[in-house]
Design an enzyme around this catalytic site. Sequence first.
Site, PDB file in Angstrom:
ATOM      1  N   SER A 113       0.815  -1.217   0.000  1.00  0.00           N
ATOM      2  CA  SER A 113       0.000   0.000   0.000  1.00  0.00           C
ATOM      3  C   SER A 113       0.850   1.270   0.000  1.00  0.00           C
ATOM      4  O   SER A 113       1.648   1.489  -0.887  1.00  0.00           O
ATOM      5  CB  SER A 113      -0.959  -0.054   1.179  1.00  0.00           C
ATOM      6  OG  SER A 113      -1.809   1.060   1.167  1.00  0.00           O
ATOM      7  N   HIS A 114       0.689   2.069   1.040  1.00  0.00           N
ATOM      8  CA  HIS A 114       1.358   3.371   1.112  1.00  0.00           C
ATOM      9  C   HIS A 114       2.740   3.272   1.748  1.00  0.00           C
ATOM     10  O   HIS A 114       3.395   4.289   1.937  1.00  0.00           O
ATOM     11  CB  HIS A 114       0.477   4.306   1.939  1.00  0.00           C
ATOM     12  CG  HIS A 114       0.116   3.669   3.250  1.00  0.00           C
ATOM     13  ND1 HIS A 114      -0.795   2.655   3.343  1.00  0.00           N
ATOM     14  CD2 HIS A 114       0.591   3.857   4.489  1.00  0.00           C
ATOM     15  CE1 HIS A 114      -0.875   2.252   4.588  1.00  0.00           C
ATOM     16  NE2 HIS A 114      -0.046   2.968   5.313  1.00  0.00           N
ATOM     17  N   ASP A 277      -2.279   6.700  -3.440  1.00  0.00           N
ATOM     18  CA  ASP A 277      -1.138   6.064  -2.768  1.00  0.00           C
ATOM     19  C   ASP A 277      -0.504   4.958  -3.615  1.00  0.00           C
ATOM     20  O   ASP A 277      -0.817   4.806  -4.789  1.00  0.00           O
ATOM     21  CB  ASP A 277      -1.567   5.525  -1.396  1.00  0.00           C
ATOM     22  CG  ASP A 277      -2.384   4.248  -1.495  1.00  0.00           C
ATOM     23  OD1 ASP A 277      -3.123   4.095  -2.500  1.00  0.00           O
ATOM     24  OD2 ASP A 277      -2.301   3.396  -0.589  1.00  0.00           O
ATOM     25  N   ASP A 279      -0.785   1.746  -4.002  1.00  0.00           N
ATOM     26  CA  ASP A 279      -1.637   0.811  -4.745  1.00  0.00           C
ATOM     27  C   ASP A 279      -2.950   1.456  -5.184  1.00  0.00           C
ATOM     28  O   ASP A 279      -3.889   0.759  -5.593  1.00  0.00           O
ATOM     29  CB  ASP A 279      -1.893  -0.460  -3.935  1.00  0.00           C
ATOM     30  CG  ASP A 279      -2.556  -0.188  -2.607  1.00  0.00           C
ATOM     31  OD1 ASP A 279      -2.435   0.935  -2.082  1.00  0.00           O
ATOM     32  OD2 ASP A 279      -3.224  -1.103  -2.071  1.00  0.00           O
ATOM     33  N   ASP A 281      -5.492   2.827  -3.754  1.00  0.00           N
ATOM     34  CA  ASP A 281      -6.799   2.697  -3.098  1.00  0.00           C
ATOM     35  C   ASP A 281      -7.088   3.868  -2.151  1.00  0.00           C
ATOM     36  O   ASP A 281      -8.229   4.098  -1.773  1.00  0.00           O
ATOM     37  CB  ASP A 281      -6.955   1.346  -2.374  1.00  0.00           C
ATOM     38  CG  ASP A 281      -5.906   1.109  -1.302  1.00  0.00           C
ATOM     39  OD1 ASP A 281      -4.944   1.913  -1.205  1.00  0.00           O
ATOM     40  OD2 ASP A 281      -6.035   0.112  -0.571  1.00  0.00           O
ATOM     41  N   ARG A 282      -6.038   4.624  -1.796  1.00  0.00           N
ATOM     42  CA  ARG A 282      -6.265   5.796  -0.935  1.00  0.00           C
ATOM     43  C   ARG A 282      -6.370   7.059  -1.774  1.00  0.00           C
ATOM     44  O   ARG A 282      -5.872   7.098  -2.911  1.00  0.00           O
ATOM     45  CB  ARG A 282      -5.100   5.990   0.026  1.00  0.00           C
ATOM     46  CG  ARG A 282      -4.994   4.914   1.060  1.00  0.00           C
ATOM     47  CD  ARG A 282      -3.916   5.252   2.070  1.00  0.00           C
ATOM     48  NE  ARG A 282      -3.931   4.240   3.112  1.00  0.00           N
ATOM     49  CZ  ARG A 282      -3.411   4.398   4.310  1.00  0.00           C
ATOM     50  NH1 ARG A 282      -2.813   5.527   4.633  1.00  0.00           N
ATOM     51  NH2 ARG A 282      -3.481   3.436   5.210  1.00  0.00           N
ATOM     52  N   LYS A 376     -11.309  -0.014  -1.080  1.00  0.00           N
ATOM     53  CA  LYS A 376     -11.392   1.432  -1.208  1.00  0.00           C
ATOM     54  C   LYS A 376     -10.792   1.809  -2.557  1.00  0.00           C
ATOM     55  O   LYS A 376     -10.052   1.027  -3.155  1.00  0.00           O
ATOM     56  CB  LYS A 376     -10.715   2.128  -0.046  1.00  0.00           C
ATOM     57  CG  LYS A 376      -9.293   1.745   0.208  1.00  0.00           C
ATOM     58  CD  LYS A 376      -8.833   2.355   1.536  1.00  0.00           C
ATOM     59  CE  LYS A 376      -7.420   1.943   1.876  1.00  0.00           C
ATOM     60  NZ  LYS A 376      -7.332   1.159   3.105  1.00  0.00           N
TER      61      LYS A 376
HETATM   62  C1  G1P Z   1      -3.887   1.511   8.252  1.00  0.00           C
HETATM   63  C2  G1P Z   1      -5.084   2.432   8.406  1.00  0.00           C
HETATM   64  C3  G1P Z   1      -6.362   1.689   8.119  1.00  0.00           C
HETATM   65  C4  G1P Z   1      -6.285   1.065   6.717  1.00  0.00           C
HETATM   66  C5  G1P Z   1      -5.027   0.251   6.586  1.00  0.00           C
HETATM   67  C6  G1P Z   1      -4.843  -0.250   5.156  1.00  0.00           C
HETATM   68  O1  G1P Z   1      -3.977   0.435   9.150  1.00  0.00           O
HETATM   69  O2  G1P Z   1      -5.110   2.994   9.691  1.00  0.00           O
HETATM   70  O3  G1P Z   1      -7.440   2.553   8.226  1.00  0.00           O
HETATM   71  O4  G1P Z   1      -7.410   0.271   6.463  1.00  0.00           O
HETATM   72  O5  G1P Z   1      -3.876   1.015   6.928  1.00  0.00           O
HETATM   73  O6  G1P Z   1      -4.752   0.793   4.234  1.00  0.00           O
HETATM   74  P1  G1P Z   1      -3.205   0.394  10.573  1.00  0.00           P
HETATM   75  O7  G1P Z   1      -1.748   0.616  10.269  1.00  0.00           O
HETATM   76  O8  G1P Z   1      -3.754   1.527  11.369  1.00  0.00           O
HETATM   77  O9  G1P Z   1      -3.518  -0.953  11.153  1.00  0.00           O
HETATM   78 ZN    ZN Z   2      -3.223   1.570  -0.296  1.00  0.00          ZN
END
Ligand code: G1P
Ligand code: ZN
Length: 543
Positions: A113-114, A277, A279, A281-282, A376
Amino acid sequence: MNLITRPATPFEGQRPGTSGLRKKVSVFQQPGYLENFVQALFNVLGDARGKTLVVGGDGRFYNRVAIQTILRMAAAHGYARVLVGQGGILSTPAMSAVIRSRSASGGIVLSASHNPGGPDGDFGIKYNIANGGPAPESVTEAIYLRSREITQIQILDSPDLPLDALGTHALLGTTIEIIDPVADYSAVQRALFDFDAIRALFARGFRLRLDTMWAVGGPYAKAIIEGELGAPEGTVVNATPREDFGGLHPDPNPVNATDLIDHMRAADAPDMGAATDGDADRNMIVGRNFAVSPSDSLAVLAAHATRIPGYAAGLAGVARSMPTSTAVDRVAAKLGIACFETPTGWKFFGNLLDAGKVTLCGEESYGTGSSHIREKDGLWAVLFWLNLIAVTGQSVEQLVRALWAEHGRCVYSRHDYEGIPTDQADALMRDLRAALPDLPGTILAGEPVAIADDFAYTDPTDGSVSSKQGVRIILQSGSRVVFRLSGTGTEGATLRIYLERHAPDPAHHDLPAQQALAPLVALAEQVARVRHFTGMDTPSVMT
Ligand code: G1P
Ligand code: ZN
């Protein structure tokens, strides 16, 4: 090309977190590490005959290596068909769209992801089920348990397949099809939004700056925003996916997307800014010199959804993760629809969406989405805002200020303390939990505590219970502080403190958020001794 069985020894800690198994690239590079996890997954999934699997990722370092391994293992397990995004690319929302449109039995997403990428960065793997959404905890726990008992893996000794050209290949009895990663996703968006209205908006000279942060959103945004919707070339910036995201942190928030924020503060700022981000999705939405909080973004979308063709019939309900602000609750109450509060993580929305109980959902962590897929969706949010601006004629800032004028402003911030020793983080949460029973009725930040608990969620569709999902201290006015530990980090522990205060009076709407929330920060310190346990005077990131 032979089917081979190799002996394997379990690795510690292959337990998926909030969103799949995420580790440092170097951890995934250990011989057999990825194979063990994929073997555990396939063992849990059972008979693959006749089934279609989708595979793709956000293009980060190790994506291609992992995909080749997964293809060899999928063929060894007898999948009928495996669909792979061209170049190994599939954004997380595109994966969800492809699983659904091709009736696949599931998909494997390669992404962290990010989180930063590159040889020293992070890598991740996540399984999505037939509805297109992340596997529920029952599945991820079963994979973890299985990973502890792995004794052998099954794989082919076949050479790498060419991933860069569309076409089909045979691996033993499995057909591997390299597909266009954008087409299925674009079709879903086209069916939801008024593309003509958005096209006309751009034709009138509306200026958007969409920063895809050198990540996988680039090809999707280029094709849809510049290609189909006619925005001028250069509207989408940092659009070529790079294995290390240009050495940056592909997380669309004001702290990491500083270049976009600077552009939106400039005298000649575009009308709207947005970022996606790693991937895709954000999303972050920015007006001219005006950052939109993700919780407010969700509330605005919910309030105006019926102006969008795909939601013209109205919303069945909405859902937000527990730490997300209550702005959307207020909109839902006004609309007379249900609002569900789920634990953090997109996987909890899946059942509600499948059951038709909710149409829109979102999280404070820059994630919004709807029933169109089961992830998302960053670009979807951008298109939604563009469509709203096109049909209302209002700016980003006007739409948000109208929300505040009607419902009050839910002033909101998240404070992250990153990289703290795990035992210290655990001790903080343990002490905090132990203190909860005595808190209700005591005065904190000048108000009585109404609720002090550890959030537990019972899924209304299957009755499954998820406990210990975050400590909440809610004051009489509804102001609240939430504490939880991140489930996506790869180094030490990250403490997240979520702060929310409702400001009904428009005179308070322009107070800087950190100033308005200062009493709640003091409350957090008082009840949780944050400085003591984290060894930090200030958070590492405030969003
Ligand atoms: C974090 C975000 C959460 C999101 C997840 C995946 O998770 O807080 O809302 O769904 O990334 O993108 P966390 O690191 O808080 O467990
Ligand atoms: Zn992501």
